[in-house]
Design a protein around this motif. Sequence first.
Motif, PDB file in Angstrom:
ATOM      1  N   ARG A  80       0.825  -1.216   0.000  1.00 28.83           N
ATOM      2  CA  ARG A  80       0.000   0.000   0.000  1.00 28.83           C
ATOM      3  C   ARG A  80       0.858   1.263   0.000  1.00 28.83           C
ATOM      4  O   ARG A  80       0.596   2.197  -0.762  1.00 28.83           O
ATOM      5  CB  ARG A  80      -0.943  -0.007   1.205  1.00 28.83           C
ATOM      6  CG  ARG A  80      -2.036  -1.077   1.146  1.00 28.83           C
ATOM      7  CD  ARG A  80      -3.034  -0.946   2.285  1.00 28.83           C
ATOM      8  NE  ARG A  80      -2.433  -1.252   3.577  1.00 28.83           N
ATOM      9  CZ  ARG A  80      -2.402  -2.464   4.118  1.00 28.83           C
ATOM     10  NH1 ARG A  80      -2.934  -3.490   3.473  1.00 28.83           N
ATOM     11  NH2 ARG A  80      -1.852  -2.669   5.305  1.00 28.83           N
ATOM     12  N   GLU A  81       1.887   1.290   0.839  1.00 34.23           N
ATOM     13  CA  GLU A  81       2.691   2.502   0.984  1.00 34.23           C
ATOM     14  C   GLU A  81       3.561   2.779  -0.234  1.00 34.23           C
ATOM     15  O   GLU A  81       3.770   3.936  -0.604  1.00 34.23           O
ATOM     16  CB  GLU A  81       3.569   2.383   2.234  1.00 34.23           C
ATOM     17  CG  GLU A  81       2.772   2.404   3.535  1.00 34.23           C
ATOM     18  CD  GLU A  81       3.577   1.862   4.702  1.00 34.23           C
ATOM     19  OE1 GLU A  81       4.813   1.687   4.541  1.00 34.23           O
ATOM     20  OE2 GLU A  81       2.976   1.626   5.776  1.00 34.23           O
ATOM     21  N   GLY A  83       2.994   1.548  -3.346  1.00 33.99           N
ATOM     22  CA  GLY A  83       2.264   1.494  -4.615  1.00 33.99           C
ATOM     23  C   GLY A  83       2.722   0.358  -5.521  1.00 33.99           C
ATOM     24  O   GLY A  83       2.951   0.550  -6.723  1.00 33.99           O
ATOM     25  N   SER A 112      -0.917 -10.607   4.024  1.00 36.78           N
ATOM     26  CA  SER A 112      -1.920  -9.722   4.635  1.00 36.78           C
ATOM     27  C   SER A 112      -2.921 -10.571   5.401  1.00 36.78           C
ATOM     28  O   SER A 112      -3.812 -11.194   4.809  1.00 36.78           O
ATOM     29  CB  SER A 112      -2.648  -8.896   3.568  1.00 36.78           C
ATOM     30  OG  SER A 112      -3.665  -8.112   4.153  1.00 36.78           O
ATOM     31  N   ARG A 116      -6.565  -6.967   3.588  1.00 34.63           N
ATOM     32  CA  ARG A 116      -6.943  -5.570   3.341  1.00 34.63           C
ATOM     33  C   ARG A 116      -6.113  -5.002   2.195  1.00 34.63           C
ATOM     34  O   ARG A 116      -5.173  -4.238   2.384  1.00 34.63           O
ATOM     35  CB  ARG A 116      -6.782  -4.739   4.611  1.00 34.63           C
ATOM     36  CG  ARG A 116      -7.373  -3.327   4.501  1.00 34.63           C
ATOM     37  CD  ARG A 116      -7.445  -2.656   5.861  1.00 34.63           C
ATOM     38  NE  ARG A 116      -6.137  -2.454   6.460  1.00 34.63           N
ATOM     39  CZ  ARG A 116      -5.362  -1.392   6.233  1.00 34.63           C
ATOM     40  NH1 ARG A 116      -5.753  -0.449   5.397  1.00 34.63           N
ATOM     41  NH2 ARG A 116      -4.189  -1.277   6.839  1.00 34.63           N
ATOM     42  N   LEU A 117      -6.484  -5.396   1.000  1.00 33.95           N
ATOM     43  CA  LEU A 117      -5.832  -4.943  -0.223  1.00 33.95           C
ATOM     44  C   LEU A 117      -6.896  -4.459  -1.189  1.00 33.95           C
ATOM     45  O   LEU A 117      -8.016  -4.981  -1.198  1.00 33.95           O
ATOM     46  CB  LEU A 117      -5.026  -6.085  -0.851  1.00 33.95           C
ATOM     47  CG  LEU A 117      -3.899  -6.681   0.009  1.00 33.95           C
ATOM     48  CD1 LEU A 117      -3.411  -7.995  -0.599  1.00 33.95           C
ATOM     49  CD2 LEU A 117      -2.743  -5.695   0.151  1.00 33.95           C
ATOM     50  N   ASP A 118      -6.554  -3.489  -1.997  1.00 25.65           N
ATOM     51  CA  ASP A 118      -7.503  -2.914  -2.953  1.00 25.65           C
ATOM     52  C   ASP A 118      -7.443  -3.689  -4.261  1.00 25.65           C
ATOM     53  O   ASP A 118      -6.417  -3.673  -4.956  1.00 25.65           O
ATOM     54  CB  ASP A 118      -7.157  -1.446  -3.194  1.00 25.65           C
ATOM     55  CG  ASP A 118      -8.144  -0.755  -4.134  1.00 25.65           C
ATOM     56  OD1 ASP A 118      -9.088  -1.418  -4.613  1.00 25.65           O
ATOM     57  OD2 ASP A 118      -7.951   0.447  -4.389  1.00 25.65           O
ATOM     58  N   SER A 121      -6.103  -1.850  -7.255  1.00 25.39           N
ATOM     59  CA  SER A 121      -4.750  -1.288  -7.209  1.00 25.39           C
ATOM     60  C   SER A 121      -3.891  -1.896  -8.319  1.00 25.39           C
ATOM     61  O   SER A 121      -4.219  -2.950  -8.877  1.00 25.39           O
ATOM     62  CB  SER A 121      -4.123  -1.554  -5.847  1.00 25.39           C
ATOM     63  OG  SER A 121      -3.830  -2.937  -5.712  1.00 25.39           O
TER      64      SER A 121
END
Length: 248
Positions: A80-81, A83, A112, A116-118, A121
């Motif tokens: 997440r941080e 990208g 994870s 909790r991943l998009d 993304s």
Amino acid sequence: MRMFWPLQRDDVTDADLERLYDYPSGLDRPWVQVNFVSSADGAVTADGVSEGLSHPADKRVFLMGRDLADVILVGGGTVREEGYRGARSTAERQERRRRLGLSPIPPIAVVSGSARLDPASPLFTDTTVPPIVITTESAPEERRAALAEAGADILVAGEKMIDLTAALGELSRRGLHRIDCEGGPHLFGELIAENLVDQLCLTVAPVLAGAGAGRIAMGRTAGGIQRLDLASVLYEDGFTLLRYRKRD
């Protein structure tokens, strides 16, 4: 780039790096290499990301680590941080992997526990190889379903917390023995706590970041000091690239 150890040599070539950083032959178990960069005063980030501490020499070794691996392991927070997207390659790098008997591009395996991943993304939408999501039985079923719908290979390892030994064992059963871990600090801390780190590749940047940033390893305390042997030292523009191996 210069080599100081185990030999003294100027103008280190990619062939030299391949010999230095290659994995042991004939692996039949997961073998974990961890990659990190830190400031001279031990910070893992500058302005919140590791990119601020990096250098072309560090990136060169970073990419070689990817080229020699079966799979790239990374924590969800780092994805997440930073990208993250799918791994990229060039014709030359793919030829190296073909010569070594590896797949053209290694998959990214994301740890994870909560999943909790998009799914929108770049990890899922900008990739050639579907990512592997390592999660738990307690992760919300709808999240796991959404990630699977986005193309992820879901690997469940542990009920409420990730069982890293089981997860790496499952990767190994899939033929993914050569594991290149790119962080973050909490994942590294867990690997240390479980005595799962075989090699650490650490670039020390010639900067002082000051207070605020975390260390390269965070989380629960390991069960005692784990001894390492210095395996190689490279140097360029003030950046020192250290490689340590677990002591037999």
